[in-house]
Every structure is written in structure tokens, then in C-alpha cells.
Design a protein around this motif. Structure first.
Motif, PDB file in Angstrom:
ATOM      1  N   GLY A 136       0.808  -1.220   0.000  1.00 28.76           N
ATOM      2  CA  GLY A 136       0.000   0.000   0.000  1.00 28.76           C
ATOM      3  C   GLY A 136       0.833   1.257   0.000  1.00 28.76           C
ATOM      4  N   ASN A 137       2.139   1.124  -0.188  1.00 34.50           N
ATOM      5  CA  ASN A 137       3.029   2.276  -0.237  1.00 34.50           C
ATOM      6  C   ASN A 137       3.054   2.852  -1.644  1.00 34.50           C
ATOM      7  OD1 ASN A 137       3.724   1.609   2.398  1.00 34.50           O
ATOM      8  ND2 ASN A 137       5.556   0.503   1.792  1.00 34.50           N
ATOM      9  N   ALA A 138       3.352   4.146  -1.737  1.00 29.79           N
ATOM     10  CA  ALA A 138       3.581   4.738  -3.057  1.00 29.79           C
ATOM     11  C   ALA A 138       4.809   4.036  -3.633  1.00 29.79           C
ATOM     12  CB  ALA A 138       3.807   6.235  -2.934  1.00 29.79           C
ATOM     13  N   LYS A 139       4.746   3.645  -4.882  1.00 30.03           N
ATOM     14  CA  LYS A 139       5.790   2.799  -5.465  1.00 30.03           C
ATOM     15  C   LYS A 139       7.148   3.485  -5.532  1.00 30.03           C
ATOM     16  CE  LYS A 139       6.490  -0.809  -8.495  1.00 30.03           C
ATOM     17  NZ  LYS A 139       6.051  -1.978  -8.956  1.00 30.03           N
ATOM     18  N   SER A 142       8.560   9.488  -7.187  1.00 32.38           N
ATOM     19  CA  SER A 142       7.879  10.212  -8.262  1.00 32.38           C
ATOM     20  C   SER A 142       6.365  10.115  -8.134  1.00 32.38           C
ATOM     21  CB  SER A 142       8.329   9.702  -9.634  1.00 32.38           C
ATOM     22  OG  SER A 142       7.917   8.358  -9.807  1.00 32.38           O
ATOM     23  N   GLU A 143       5.883   9.205  -7.286  1.00 30.35           N
ATOM     24  CA  GLU A 143       4.438   9.055  -7.070  1.00 30.35           C
ATOM     25  C   GLU A 143       3.886  10.140  -6.149  1.00 30.35           C
ATOM     26  OE1 GLU A 143       2.958   6.608  -8.837  1.00 30.35           O
ATOM     27  OE2 GLU A 143       4.925   5.952  -9.469  1.00 30.35           O
ATOM     28  N   LEU A 144       4.771  10.816  -5.425  1.00 30.18           N
ATOM     29  CA  LEU A 144       4.309  11.850  -4.498  1.00 30.18           C
ATOM     30  C   LEU A 144       3.882  13.075  -5.292  1.00 30.18           C
ATOM     31  CD1 LEU A 144       7.056  11.597  -1.736  1.00 30.18           C
ATOM     32  CD2 LEU A 144       4.938  10.298  -1.962  1.00 30.18           C
ATOM     33  N   GLY A 145       2.792  13.664  -4.912  1.00 31.50           N
ATOM     34  CA  GLY A 145       2.299  14.842  -5.610  1.00 31.50           C
ATOM     35  C   GLY A 145       0.835  15.069  -5.307  1.00 31.50           C
ATOM     36  N   ARG A 146       0.161  15.776  -6.209  1.00 28.11           N
ATOM     37  CA  ARG A 146      -1.218  16.158  -5.957  1.00 28.11           C
ATOM     38  C   ARG A 146      -2.039  16.151  -7.232  1.00 28.11           C
ATOM     39  NH1 ARG A 146      -0.438  20.908  -3.156  1.00 28.11           N
ATOM     40  NH2 ARG A 146       1.737  20.948  -3.658  1.00 28.11           N
ATOM     41  N   CYS A 160      -7.721  19.709  -3.547  1.00 27.17           N
ATOM     42  CA  CYS A 160      -6.579  18.834  -3.832  1.00 27.17           C
ATOM     43  C   CYS A 160      -6.708  17.521  -3.091  1.00 27.17           C
ATOM     44  CB  CYS A 160      -5.279  19.463  -3.360  1.00 27.17           C
ATOM     45  SG  CYS A 160      -4.938  21.070  -3.995  1.00 27.17           S
ATOM     46  N   VAL A 161      -6.097  16.500  -3.678  1.00 34.72           N
ATOM     47  CA  VAL A 161      -5.814  15.245  -2.992  1.00 34.72           C
ATOM     48  C   VAL A 161      -4.312  15.062  -3.137  1.00 34.72           C
ATOM     49  CG1 VAL A 161      -6.240  12.784  -2.846  1.00 34.72           C
ATOM     50  CG2 VAL A 161      -8.092  14.324  -3.529  1.00 34.72           C
ATOM     51  N   ILE A 162      -3.639  14.906  -2.013  1.00 29.08           N
ATOM     52  CA  ILE A 162      -2.186  14.918  -1.990  1.00 29.08           C
ATOM     53  C   ILE A 162      -1.657  13.592  -1.455  1.00 29.08           C
ATOM     54  CG2 ILE A 162      -0.158  16.087  -1.034  1.00 29.08           C
ATOM     55  CD1 ILE A 162      -2.055  18.572  -0.697  1.00 29.08           C
ATOM     56  N   ILE A 163      -0.730  12.985  -2.196  1.00 28.97           N
ATOM     57  CA  ILE A 163       0.052  11.844  -1.700  1.00 28.97           C
ATOM     58  C   ILE A 163       1.282  12.476  -1.061  1.00 28.97           C
ATOM     59  CG2 ILE A 163       1.252   9.712  -2.270  1.00 28.97           C
ATOM     60  CD1 ILE A 163      -1.577   9.453  -3.085  1.00 28.97           C
ATOM     61  N   SER A 164       1.374  12.431   0.259  1.00 33.73           N
ATOM     62  CA  SER A 164       2.408  13.214   0.922  1.00 33.73           C
ATOM     63  C   SER A 164       3.608  12.421   1.411  1.00 33.73           C
ATOM     64  CB  SER A 164       1.799  14.024   2.066  1.00 33.73           C
ATOM     65  OG  SER A 164       1.056  13.208   2.911  1.00 33.73           O
ATOM     66  N   THR A 165       3.508  11.093   1.526  1.00 31.27           N
ATOM     67  CA  THR A 165       4.668  10.319   1.963  1.00 31.27           C
ATOM     68  C   THR A 165       4.806   9.062   1.128  1.00 31.27           C
ATOM     69  OG1 THR A 165       3.547   8.919   3.583  1.00 31.27           O
ATOM     70  CG2 THR A 165       4.312  11.078   4.352  1.00 31.27           C
ATOM     71  N   ILE A 166       6.016   8.504   1.135  1.00 32.76           N
ATOM     72  CA  ILE A 166       6.280   7.267   0.407  1.00 32.76           C
ATOM     73  C   ILE A 166       5.472   6.099   0.978  1.00 32.76           C
ATOM     74  CG2 ILE A 166       8.266   6.551   1.779  1.00 32.76           C
ATOM     75  CD1 ILE A 166       8.177   6.335  -1.994  1.00 32.76           C
ATOM     76  N   LEU A 167       5.015   6.252   2.220  1.00 33.46           N
ATOM     77  CA  LEU A 167       4.192   5.209   2.830  1.00 33.46           C
ATOM     78  C   LEU A 167       2.757   5.225   2.314  1.00 33.46           C
ATOM     79  CD1 LEU A 167       5.470   5.430   6.506  1.00 33.46           C
ATOM     80  CD2 LEU A 167       6.106   3.775   4.743  1.00 33.46           C
ATOM     81  N   GLY A 168       2.458   6.153   1.422  1.00 36.87           N
ATOM     82  CA  GLY A 168       1.129   6.208   0.826  1.00 36.87           C
ATOM     83  C   GLY A 168       0.135   7.030   1.611  1.00 36.87           C
ATOM     84  N   ALA A 169       0.612   7.872   2.527  1.00 38.84           N
ATOM     85  CA  ALA A 169      -0.292   8.729   3.289  1.00 38.84           C
ATOM     86  C   ALA A 169      -0.927   9.749   2.352  1.00 38.84           C
ATOM     87  CB  ALA A 169       0.454   9.433   4.413  1.00 38.84           C
TER      88      ALA A 169
END
Length: 186
Positions: A136-139, A142-146, A160-169
Motif C-alpha cells: 500500500g506504499n507509493a511505489k 515520483s508518485e508523491l504529488g497532488r 486537492c488530494v495529496i500523496i504526501s509520503t512514500i508510505l502512501g499517506a
């Protein structure tokens, strides 16, 4: 005597009764309706646009969460993809093995657009996407963003919907009056 008093009473009622509104009364009513419409319609349209953006933001957030849950459940990489097709913002949730052009796309409200602040995986030109691995982590970083949404009819409202950490938060945000690194939705 009794008949004469009835005739007088009938004449008295006819003199004081009214069969409608006068022209000045009608003009005052029309003027008041015009003033209320002038003040109320822009506020109502702003409210409706904000509600559309809130609904679209919820759909985008849910799509990302769905991709994350499926990745954990299936122990595979899943994607949440976003694009604009014929002026309509669309989203799809699919396994990494499925090409995004073959995914099952869903439409957001036609009055919503992807804002220029969108920077989710900017290396892709037409499809914005985030990938989640089997945990369930951002791969990758480069996956982090909005994904930033705004109204086609203008206005300052952004969601906005923001992916803020590599852990997929993930988190949601809305527009601010001041900028943070050139972004108003943070």
C-alpha cells in the motif's frame, strides 16, 4: 327598511373592495425580486461550484484509497489514473498489468477540470497516476504529488488530494489565500 340597509351595505363593500394590485405595487414587487436575484444568484452559483469541487475531491480521494486497498488485498501493484478526455476529468483504478487506455474510466462532474497545480507523476503527459505496491506504499518518490481540481467557470476555489509520503499517506486540502512554493492548494 331592512332591504334598504342591505343595499347600502352592498354598495359600501363595492366601494372599498379591490380586484387586484395597482401598478406601483407591482413595480415595487418586481424591483425587490430583481434586487434579491442580483445579490443571490452569484452566491448560489459559487455555492454550487464549491459543492461540485467537494464531490469531485471525494471521488478522487476514494479512487486513490481503492487502488491502495486493492494493492494490499491482491499483493500486486495497482494504479489510480486520472486524465482529461474531451474536456471531462476521468479516473480509473486498475492493476499495473492493465494499460491505462484499457481501464474502466469514470467521469467526474463536467464543470470540474484538472488545475495546472496538478503534479502527480509529471513525467506522464496525458495520464496522471499513482502506483501502490503490495504494502500500500507509493511505489516511488515520483508518485508523491497532488491532483488539483478547479471549476471550469472560474473562481478561486480549488480542491486537492495529496500523496504526501512514500508510505502512501494521503490527505485532502483546499485553496489558501497565500502561496506555498507557488501552490495555493496545500
Amino acid at each position: 327598511m331592512h332591504l334598504r340597509s342591505l343595499v347600502n351595505a352592498k354598495n359600501l363593500l363595492n366601494k372599498h373592495s379591490s380586484s387586484g394590485f395597482t401598478l406601483p405595487e407591482m413595480l415595487v414587487v418586481v424591483l425587490l425580486i430583481g434586487i434579491l436575484a442580483t445579490v443571490g444568484i452569484p452566491n448560489w452559483l459559487s455555492f454550487v461550484n464549491t459543492q461540485r469541487l467537494n464531490t469531485a475531491q471525494n471521488e478522487v480521494y476514494s479512487a486513490m484509497r481503492q487502488a491502495q486497498r486493492q494493492a494490499i488485498k491482491d499483493k500486486l501493484t495497482w494504479k489510480a489514473s486520472f486524465r482529461e478526455q474531451d474536456g471531462i476529468v476521468q479516473w480509473a483504478v486498475h492493476p499495473d498489468t492493465v494499460n491505462s487506455s484499457n481501464a474502466n474510466w469514470n467521469n467526474l462532474n463536467s464543470n470540474v477540470r484538472l488545475d495546472s497545480e496538478t503534479n502527480l507523476n509529471p513525467s506522464l503527459s496525458t495520464v496522471q497516476q499513482v502506483q501502490f505496491d503490495y504494502k500500500g506504499n507509493a511505489k516511488s518518490l515520483s508518485e508523491l504529488g497532488r491532483i488539483t481540481l478547479s471549476s471550469k467557470s472560474g473562481g478561486k476555489a480549488k480542491r486537492c488530494v495529496i500523496i504526501s509520503t512514500i508510505l502512501g499517506a494521503m490527505r485532502t486540502a483546499k485553496e489558501h489565500t497565500t502561496t506555498n512554493d507557488g501552490k495555493y492548494c496545500y
